[in-house]
Design a protein around this motif. Structure first.
Motif, PDB file in Angstrom:
ATOM      1  N   LEU A  96       0.837  -1.201   0.000  1.00 14.26           N
ATOM      2  CA  LEU A  96       0.000   0.000   0.000  1.00 14.26           C
ATOM      3  C   LEU A  96       0.872   1.251   0.000  1.00 14.26           C
ATOM      4  CD1 LEU A  96      -2.967   1.016   0.194  1.00 14.26           C
ATOM      5  CD2 LEU A  96      -2.634   1.149   2.661  1.00 14.26           C
ATOM      6  N   CYS A  97       0.468   2.249  -0.802  1.00 14.12           N
ATOM      7  CA  CYS A  97       1.198   3.517  -0.875  1.00 14.12           C
ATOM      8  C   CYS A  97       0.519   4.632  -0.084  1.00 14.12           C
ATOM      9  CB  CYS A  97       1.333   3.965  -2.330  1.00 14.12           C
ATOM     10  SG  CYS A  97       2.146   2.790  -3.425  1.00 14.12           S
ATOM     11  N   CYS A  98      -0.809   4.609  -0.092  1.00 13.62           N
ATOM     12  CA  CYS A  98      -1.553   5.738   0.465  1.00 13.62           C
ATOM     13  C   CYS A  98      -2.806   5.220   1.159  1.00 13.62           C
ATOM     14  CB  CYS A  98      -1.930   6.697  -0.669  1.00 13.62           C
ATOM     15  SG  CYS A  98      -2.825   8.181  -0.156  1.00 13.62           S
ATOM     16  N   TYR A  99      -3.124   5.756   2.347  1.00  8.80           N
ATOM     17  CA  TYR A  99      -4.338   5.362   3.054  1.00  8.80           C
ATOM     18  C   TYR A  99      -5.371   6.466   2.916  1.00  8.80           C
ATOM     19  CZ  TYR A  99      -7.252   2.715   6.212  1.00  8.80           C
ATOM     20  OH  TYR A  99      -8.275   1.950   6.723  1.00  8.80           O
ATOM     21  N   GLN A 100      -6.588   6.073   2.550  1.00  6.68           N
ATOM     22  CA  GLN A 100      -7.657   7.020   2.300  1.00  6.68           C
ATOM     23  C   GLN A 100      -8.703   6.935   3.412  1.00  6.68           C
ATOM     24  OE1 GLN A 100     -11.096   7.173   1.212  1.00  6.68           O
ATOM     25  NE2 GLN A 100     -10.873   9.345   0.787  1.00  6.68           N
ATOM     26  N   HIS A 101      -8.941   8.057   4.087  1.00  2.00           N
ATOM     27  CA  HIS A 101      -9.921   8.074   5.174  1.00  2.00           C
ATOM     28  C   HIS A 101     -10.444   9.501   5.311  1.00  2.00           C
ATOM     29  CE1 HIS A 101     -11.890   6.189   8.545  1.00  2.00           C
ATOM     30  NE2 HIS A 101     -11.510   7.166   9.354  1.00  2.00           N
ATOM     31  N   ASN A 102     -11.642   9.733   4.829  1.00  2.00           N
ATOM     32  CA  ASN A 102     -12.191  11.086   4.786  1.00  2.00           C
ATOM     33  C   ASN A 102     -12.635  11.588   6.156  1.00  2.00           C
ATOM     34  OD1 ASN A 102     -11.892  11.370   2.011  1.00  2.00           O
ATOM     35  ND2 ASN A 102     -13.918  10.550   1.562  1.00  2.00           N
ATOM     36  N   LEU A 103     -12.364  12.864   6.409  1.00  2.00           N
ATOM     37  CA  LEU A 103     -12.930  13.522   7.588  1.00  2.00           C
ATOM     38  C   LEU A 103     -14.399  13.854   7.359  1.00  2.00           C
ATOM     39  CD1 LEU A 103     -10.114  16.018   8.698  1.00  2.00           C
ATOM     40  CD2 LEU A 103     -10.601  13.718   9.569  1.00  2.00           C
ATOM     41  N   GLN A 104     -14.766  14.094   6.126  1.00  2.47           N
ATOM     42  CA  GLN A 104     -16.121  14.377   5.642  1.00  2.47           C
ATOM     43  C   GLN A 104     -16.608  15.798   5.914  1.00  2.47           C
ATOM     44  OE1 GLN A 104     -16.602  12.413   3.582  1.00  2.47           O
ATOM     45  NE2 GLN A 104     -16.925  10.287   4.124  1.00  2.47           N
ATOM     46  N   THR A 105     -16.322  16.347   7.102  1.00  5.00           N
ATOM     47  CA  THR A 105     -16.797  17.684   7.430  1.00  5.00           C
ATOM     48  C   THR A 105     -15.980  18.214   8.603  1.00  5.00           C
ATOM     49  OG1 THR A 105     -18.777  18.996   7.913  1.00  5.00           O
ATOM     50  CG2 THR A 105     -18.597  16.839   8.995  1.00  5.00           C
ATOM     51  N   SER A 106     -16.439  19.278   9.213  1.00  2.00           N
ATOM     52  CA  SER A 106     -15.726  19.823  10.368  1.00  2.00           C
ATOM     53  C   SER A 106     -15.999  18.974  11.607  1.00  2.00           C
ATOM     54  CB  SER A 106     -16.187  21.256  10.638  1.00  2.00           C
ATOM     55  OG  SER A 106     -17.529  21.257  11.111  1.00  2.00           O
ATOM     56  N   LYS A 107     -15.159  19.136  12.611  1.00  2.00           N
ATOM     57  CA  LYS A 107     -15.354  18.418  13.868  1.00  2.00           C
ATOM     58  C   LYS A 107     -16.674  18.816  14.518  1.00  2.00           C
ATOM     59  CE  LYS A 107     -12.949  17.119  18.115  1.00  2.00           C
ATOM     60  NZ  LYS A 107     -11.668  17.196  18.867  1.00  2.00           N
ATOM     61  N   GLU A 108     -17.018  20.089  14.450  1.00  2.00           N
ATOM     62  CA  GLU A 108     -18.236  20.584  15.085  1.00  2.00           C
ATOM     63  C   GLU A 108     -19.489  19.989  14.442  1.00  2.00           C
ATOM     64  OE1 GLU A 108     -20.452  24.856  16.088  1.00  2.00           O
ATOM     65  OE2 GLU A 108     -18.489  24.810  15.103  1.00  2.00           O
ATOM     66  N   PHE A 109     -19.472  19.825  13.129  1.00  2.00           N
ATOM     67  CA  PHE A 109     -20.658  19.346  12.422  1.00  2.00           C
ATOM     68  C   PHE A 109     -20.724  17.822  12.332  1.00  2.00           C
ATOM     69  CE2 PHE A 109     -23.256  18.593   8.553  1.00  2.00           C
ATOM     70  CZ  PHE A 109     -24.407  19.281   8.928  1.00  2.00           C
ATOM     71  N   MET A 111     -19.496  17.967   0.242  1.00  2.00           N
ATOM     72  CA  MET A 111     -20.270  19.211   0.277  1.00  2.00           C
ATOM     73  C   MET A 111     -21.747  18.875   0.115  1.00  2.00           C
ATOM     74  SD  MET A 111     -18.034  21.850  -2.051  1.00  2.00           S
ATOM     75  CE  MET A 111     -17.553  20.703  -3.353  1.00  2.00           C
ATOM     76  N   GLY A 112     -22.606  19.609   0.810  1.00  2.00           N
ATOM     77  CA  GLY A 112     -24.037  19.434   0.643  1.00  2.00           C
ATOM     78  C   GLY A 112     -24.699  18.579   1.694  1.00  2.00           C
ATOM     79  N   LEU A 113     -24.007  18.343   2.819  1.00  2.00           N
ATOM     80  CA  LEU A 113     -24.581  17.551   3.912  1.00  2.00           C
ATOM     81  C   LEU A 113     -25.455  18.387   4.838  1.00  2.00           C
ATOM     82  CD1 LEU A 113     -21.370  15.559   4.949  1.00  2.00           C
ATOM     83  CD2 LEU A 113     -23.272  14.714   3.557  1.00  2.00           C
ATOM     84  N   GLY A 114     -25.461  19.693   4.597  1.00  2.00           N
ATOM     85  CA  GLY A 114     -26.160  20.616   5.483  1.00  2.00           C
ATOM     86  C   GLY A 114     -25.201  21.481   6.266  1.00  2.00           C
ATOM     87  N   GLU A 115     -23.912  21.321   5.980  1.00  2.00           N
ATOM     88  CA  GLU A 115     -22.872  22.085   6.658  1.00  2.00           C
ATOM     89  C   GLU A 115     -22.804  23.505   6.122  1.00  2.00           C
ATOM     90  OE1 GLU A 115     -21.234  21.243   2.791  1.00  2.00           O
ATOM     91  OE2 GLU A 115     -22.358  19.982   4.175  1.00  2.00           O
ATOM     92  N   GLU A 135     -13.123  24.941   8.012  1.00  2.00           N
ATOM     93  CA  GLU A 135     -12.505  24.347   9.196  1.00  2.00           C
ATOM     94  C   GLU A 135     -11.995  22.934   8.909  1.00  2.00           C
ATOM     95  OE1 GLU A 135     -15.203  24.626  12.450  1.00  2.00           O
ATOM     96  OE2 GLU A 135     -14.930  26.795  12.691  1.00  2.00           O
ATOM     97  N   MET A 136     -12.751  22.156   8.119  1.00  2.00           N
ATOM     98  CA  MET A 136     -12.282  20.832   7.741  1.00  2.00           C
ATOM     99  C   MET A 136     -10.976  20.930   6.953  1.00  2.00           C
ATOM    100  SD  MET A 136     -13.854  18.122   4.992  1.00  2.00           S
ATOM    101  CE  MET A 136     -13.220  19.192   3.660  1.00  2.00           C
ATOM    102  N   THR A 137     -10.911  21.861   6.023  1.00  2.00           N
ATOM    103  CA  THR A 137      -9.720  22.013   5.194  1.00  2.00           C
ATOM    104  C   THR A 137      -8.540  22.492   6.026  1.00  2.00           C
ATOM    105  OG1 THR A 137     -11.233  22.608   3.397  1.00  2.00           O
ATOM    106  CG2 THR A 137      -8.888  22.903   2.988  1.00  2.00           C
ATOM    107  N   MET A 138      -8.783  23.343   6.983  1.00  2.00           N
ATOM    108  CA  MET A 138      -7.728  23.771   7.894  1.00  2.00           C
ATOM    109  C   MET A 138      -7.201  22.589   8.703  1.00  2.00           C
ATOM    110  SD  MET A 138      -6.937  26.973   7.632  1.00  2.00           S
ATOM    111  CE  MET A 138      -7.562  28.416   6.760  1.00  2.00           C
ATOM    112  N   THR A 139      -8.092  21.690   9.129  1.00  2.00           N
ATOM    113  CA  THR A 139      -7.673  20.499   9.863  1.00  2.00           C
ATOM    114  C   THR A 139      -6.821  19.603   8.980  1.00  2.00           C
ATOM    115  OG1 THR A 139      -9.669  20.559  11.224  1.00  2.00           O
ATOM    116  CG2 THR A 139      -8.483  18.472  11.129  1.00  2.00           C
ATOM    117  N   LEU A 140      -7.207  19.448   7.731  1.00  2.00           N
ATOM    118  CA  LEU A 140      -6.420  18.645   6.795  1.00  2.00           C
ATOM    119  C   LEU A 140      -5.019  19.251   6.616  1.00  2.00           C
ATOM    120  CD1 LEU A 140      -9.152  17.899   4.102  1.00  2.00           C
ATOM    121  CD2 LEU A 140      -8.140  16.263   5.709  1.00  2.00           C
ATOM    122  N   ARG A 141      -4.967  20.563   6.576  1.00  2.00           N
ATOM    123  CA  ARG A 141      -3.659  21.232   6.452  1.00  2.00           C
ATOM    124  C   ARG A 141      -2.813  20.972   7.683  1.00  2.00           C
ATOM    125  NH1 ARG A 141      -3.543  27.635   5.299  1.00  2.00           N
ATOM    126  NH2 ARG A 141      -3.615  27.797   7.576  1.00  2.00           N
TER     127      ARG A 141
END
Length: 330
Positions: free
Chosen positions: A159-172, A205-209, A216-222
């Motif tokens: 395996l080269c890369c592990y994929q695991h989405n955060l999906q949204t912000s921690k708060e949501f 995108m489009g979950l109601g967030e 905030e999710m993108t900042m966490t990814l960074r």
């Protein structure tokens, strides 16, 4: 006096990072055409005109113990998704080879379920070993929550890369899933990185967030130093809690979000993923907004575009496939 787009574009080009407040100001005040042009410039500086083609295969489907409100594979909901256990090694290899023949340079396999520990792990290791022998593609895996020792074993298997989405912000996140915690997802990413794996994580995108949640999710990814980021839009599935509502995001909002993500993490490989049908005939615009990768073929439980059509779209936009150069962009 410089407007917000030109001011932050200059900041990013000079090698500095924007903060969450600046990203939100960009979202609220930037004119769309100018925003997309600026993001495209950032993409070109950091990624050039190379685009990754990613193929995916769902090798175990349905009966998942988690209650993610968007997911057709959750055992909590009555959907029409087909359920099956781990497929045979030879079937995965045959499927992967067909993708490789069409120019795909990154191949991901996914399994339903909460955690990798719930699977027949030895069989999964054997699948990665076979793919490493029989293909030259970069291998990505999405198998739920991960333990540190499992990450090391997966890397050893190829395996080269592990994929695991955060999906949204921690708060949501609690509005999306209640059967595990956001920190579990972040820890999985950290375990994979500790084992020497690249990581791939994004959201829907489009979950109601709100826009604030997306930023905030993108900042966490960074902060987690994730550099491969799938960008998905909700594709409502009948039978799920989010399946009977219209997608709460417009085409323009999707493009603006892609651009803002590129401003936040300028060097990342942003991958055009599920739900891109929302853009219809304007899917090429996602690359003018900052995308640098694309999931081709079918998605995990929903049909996608014809690979040849996606390749033609990319070439018409002036992009080159990473497989054309015999190298992989990450």
């Amino acid at each position: 006096m410089k407007n917000i787009v030109s001011s932050l574009l200059e900041k990013v080009i000079e090698g500095n990072l924007i903060d969450a407040n600046e990203a939100l100001e960009l979202a609220e005040n930037a004119e769309t055409t100018e925003l997309l042009e600026a993001s495209n410039k950032i993409r070109n500086i950091n990624r050039g005109n190379l685009v990754n083609l990613c193929g995916v295969m769902n090798i175990k489907s349905g009966k998942c113990s988690e209650d993610c409100r968007y997911c057709s594979q959750s055992a909590y909901y009555m959907t029409n998704v087909k359920s099956y256990d781990l497929v045979d090694v030879d079937e995965v290899v045959e499927f992967a080879k067909k993708y490789q023949e069409k120019g795909v340079n990154c191949f991901g396999i996914s399994t339903s379920g909460k955690a990798f520990s719930d699977l027949n792990k030895e069989k999964v290791y054997d699948i990665y070993k076979a793919l490493s022998r029989e293909t030259t593609m970069r291998l990505c895996g999405a198998h739920g929550l991960l333990k540190e020792e499992e990450a090391y074993r997966l890397k050893e298997a190829g395996l080269c890369c592990y994929q695991h989405n955060l999906q949204t912000s921690k708060e949501f996140f609690t509005e999306v899933c209640t059967t595990h915690f956001y920190d579990d997802r972040m820890n999985t990413i950290k375990y994979a990185q500790k084992a020497g794996l690249d990581t791939c994580s994004g959201g829907i995108m489009g979950l109601g967030e709100t826009m604030k949640d997306r930023i905030e999710m993108t900042m966490t990814l960074r902060e987690l130093n994730v550099m491969n980021i799938p960008v998905n839009t909700l594709n409502p599935v009948e039978g799920t809690p989010l399946g009977d509502r219209p997608v709460s995001i417009t085409r323009e909002e999707v493009l603006r979000n892609i651009a803002i993500y590129r401003f936040i993490i300028p060097k990342a490989n942003f991958i055009y993923g599920a739900g891109r049908v929302l853009l219809g005939e304007e899917q090429h615009m996602a690359f003018r907004a900052g995308m640098s990768g694309i999931v081709v073929g079918n998605f995990l439980t929903t049909p996608g575009n014809c690979i040849e059509e996606d390749v033609e779209m990319l070439r018409n936009e002036g992009f080159m496939l990473t497989s054309d150069k015999g190298s992989y962009a990450i």
